[in-house]
Design an enzyme around this catalytic site. Sequence first.
Site, mmCIF file in Angstrom:
data_model
loop_
_atom_site.group_PDB
_atom_site.id
_atom_site.type_symbol
_atom_site.label_atom_id
_atom_site.label_comp_id
_atom_site.label_asym_id
_atom_site.label_seq_id
_atom_site.Cartn_x
_atom_site.Cartn_y
_atom_site.Cartn_z
ATOM 1 N N GLY A 1 41.864 31.144 42.503
ATOM 2 C CA GLY A 1 41.157 31.461 41.251
ATOM 3 C C GLY A 1 42.118 31.756 40.118
ATOM 4 N N ASP A 2 41.561 31.830 38.901
ATOM 5 C CA ASP A 2 42.327 32.123 37.688
ATOM 6 C C ASP A 2 43.433 31.103 37.438
ATOM 7 O OD1 ASP A 2 40.847 34.568 37.408
ATOM 8 O OD2 ASP A 2 42.110 35.377 39.008
ATOM 9 N N LYS B 1 40.975 26.909 34.875
ATOM 10 C CA LYS B 1 39.938 25.853 34.934
ATOM 11 C C LYS B 1 39.224 25.678 33.604
ATOM 12 C CE LYS B 1 37.855 28.041 38.287
ATOM 13 N NZ LYS B 1 38.867 28.999 38.724
ATOM 14 N N ASN C 1 31.325 37.391 38.035
ATOM 15 C CA ASN C 1 32.651 37.632 38.624
ATOM 16 C C ASN C 1 33.704 36.704 38.035
ATOM 17 O OD1 ASN C 1 31.354 35.464 39.849
ATOM 18 N ND2 ASN C 1 32.140 35.861 41.897
ATOM 19 N N GLY D 1 35.564 34.605 34.801
ATOM 20 C CA GLY D 1 35.821 35.005 33.416
ATOM 21 C C GLY D 1 36.902 34.188 32.778
ATOM 22 N N HIS D 2 36.677 33.764 31.559
ATOM 23 C CA HIS D 2 37.789 33.263 30.770
ATOM 24 C C HIS D 2 37.592 33.571 29.303
ATOM 25 C CE1 HIS D 2 35.313 29.576 30.766
ATOM 26 N NE2 HIS D 2 35.879 29.336 29.605
ATOM 27 N N THR D 3 38.716 33.565 28.604
ATOM 28 C CA THR D 3 38.699 33.996 27.213
ATOM 29 C C THR D 3 38.909 32.797 26.315
ATOM 30 O OG1 THR D 3 39.726 35.991 28.018
ATOM 31 C CG2 THR D 3 39.806 35.657 25.653
ATOM 32 N N THR E 1 34.641 42.190 42.810
ATOM 33 C CA THR E 1 34.681 42.503 41.382
ATOM 34 C C THR E 1 33.637 43.554 41.007
ATOM 35 O OG1 THR E 1 33.123 40.729 40.914
ATOM 36 C CG2 THR E 1 35.464 40.161 40.783
HETATM 37 P P1 IMP Z 1 33.194 38.938 44.412
HETATM 38 O O1 IMP Z 1 33.152 37.514 43.974
HETATM 39 O O2 IMP Z 1 32.997 39.917 43.309
HETATM 40 O O3 IMP Z 1 32.281 39.192 45.579
HETATM 41 O O4 IMP Z 1 34.662 39.232 44.953
HETATM 42 C C1 IMP Z 1 35.142 38.702 46.182
HETATM 43 C C2 IMP Z 1 36.607 38.307 46.099
HETATM 44 O O5 IMP Z 1 36.752 37.193 45.219
HETATM 45 C C3 IMP Z 1 37.491 39.407 45.534
HETATM 46 O O6 IMP Z 1 38.754 39.371 46.184
HETATM 47 C C4 IMP Z 1 37.641 39.011 44.075
HETATM 48 O O7 IMP Z 1 38.816 39.514 43.493
HETATM 49 C C5 IMP Z 1 37.672 37.505 44.177
HETATM 50 N N1 IMP Z 1 37.218 36.826 42.958
HETATM 51 C C6 IMP Z 1 35.942 36.667 42.552
HETATM 52 N N2 IMP Z 1 35.894 35.985 41.406
HETATM 53 C C7 IMP Z 1 37.154 35.672 41.094
HETATM 54 C C8 IMP Z 1 37.739 34.918 40.030
HETATM 55 O O8 IMP Z 1 37.060 34.384 39.133
HETATM 56 N N3 IMP Z 1 39.101 34.818 40.062
HETATM 57 C C9 IMP Z 1 39.858 35.371 41.038
HETATM 58 N N4 IMP Z 1 39.354 36.064 42.043
HETATM 59 C C10 IMP Z 1 38.013 36.213 42.075
#
Ligand code: IMP
Length: 482
Positions: free
Chosen positions: A47-48, A51, A79, A81-83, A170
């Site tokens: 992630g991050d 994209k 959960n 996010g982008h700016t 998150t």
């Molecule tokens: P949840 O999606 O809030 O249930 O989090 C579950 C796991 O996915 C955690 O380790 C979060 O940090 C990770 N996570 C969820 N969304 C993102 C994202 O957009 N980028 C990076 N990590 C994410």
Amino acid sequence: MTDLNSLYHQIYKQNRLFGTNQKLKSNPFYRSGKRPNSVAVLGGAFGDEGKGRITDELTNRFLHRHSQVVHYRDNGGANAGHTVVVGNTKLALHQIGAGVLQDKTILISGKGMVLHPIDFVTEIESVKKVAQGKIPANLIIDELAVLSLDTHRAFEAALKVKAQGSLGSTGRGIAPAYADIIYRHPLRMRDLASRNWRQPFTKHYLLYQDLLKGFGLKLAQVAVLRLNQEPVTVGSPDTFLSRLESTRNILIPFIQPVHQLLHEHWHGTTPFVFEKAQALGLDTRWGVYPDVTASDCSLTGIHSSTEGLVQPDHISATVAVIKATYTSSVGKRVMPSNMNIRLAQKIRDDAHEYGTTTGRPRDIHYIDLPFLTFLRRVGGYQYLAPTHLDIAYPNIPIKIVVSYTKNNQEVPYRPDQRYLLQVKPQFLELPSWDGHTIQNITKLEKLPKTTLQYLAFISQALKVKLLMATVGPKRHQTLKWF
Ligand code: IMP
């Protein structure tokens, strides 16, 4: 590993660049047997990866040639996010794609998403603030998209105290909202829009009140976080309902059935950009437990969210985004590729590796080919978009993991924390370049030889073609192979 030795020899000794210094020979958006002008962008690591930026570029490319584009998101919720920077204002988007600022975009929040109505309204208001009181895109919320509410956030907060698995989440109530689907009692956007909405939402509140009672907690008093990280207590059933009521008038104009509309556009000529959230390495099946999210982060999520209309195999260009020279993640997982602390801190500062959604400092890892190869295999994507090529230092070689060994035998990557603690990473150091000086390069052939060699090595190792790369945070700092 033998393959990689031979690849290393071809690239670094014989200087074969495998076409990295020139455009692709065939149009990636018009491939034989595929739906023309369709692309899907997904996270290729944890992630991050950037994209949103890649998706924006592709959407804009289509808008130069077509009168409209469908921009579809099928998974996750607040959960992500982008700016987006608009003039002097920073617009933080979570549940709404950046295409919202384009008036020719049909921007769909799909059935596979879990949406928080109050946060959704906050995002709508912040878009209006930068867009003269309007929502430029044709924003559509699938009536079947599932709701993620304060009740889910409260339940997740309770789980965080009691159960290790939820610790890293998150806190946006994503897993409990998806669990409601599995338990067969999800609330959907159309329930919120319905005239008799109070009854099912009261029932939902009472269910979660009982669940929380089991934890020894009073639902009304549990604090949950909003998008701005401000804690608010869930409140009584009346408070819960009245907060939701205030979102209805704003959201109802956007809530509608989507399937027929999607069907018409998919079988027509409108370009499609599918933007996935999170990443393959966070998928419940392919990630390292417990740091996984609850949605389908792979291309099959598009298939299910569109009720089988869009087969991933028919999408013309499926592109995974990764950070070019390192990988970042948030969570408790311990990877064999964890980077040495000093270099990790340098990269964290230079690349602002702090979460957009939670502000947490991210863990930094060396590029790990066994891991990326595994995700490439299960993810089945065709193209690669490496970002952050400017995070490279002329005097620090780029160290990458090329294989794992266990008891002196080469072993593959597997998404299993206990197993990953037992394997030993084998590294290779590749020549680097000056990240600063490449920030202004706009032509592939102008990239330093070591950058081209590196890109050739990574893309050939993963057996994918390069589609785009970024050399800096600004929109023009993008290189394209098409
Ligand atoms: P949840 O999606 O809030 O249930 O989090 C579950 C796991 O996915 C955690 O380790 C979060 O940090 C990770 N996570 C969820 N969304 C993102 C994202 O957009 N980028 C990076 N990590 C994410």
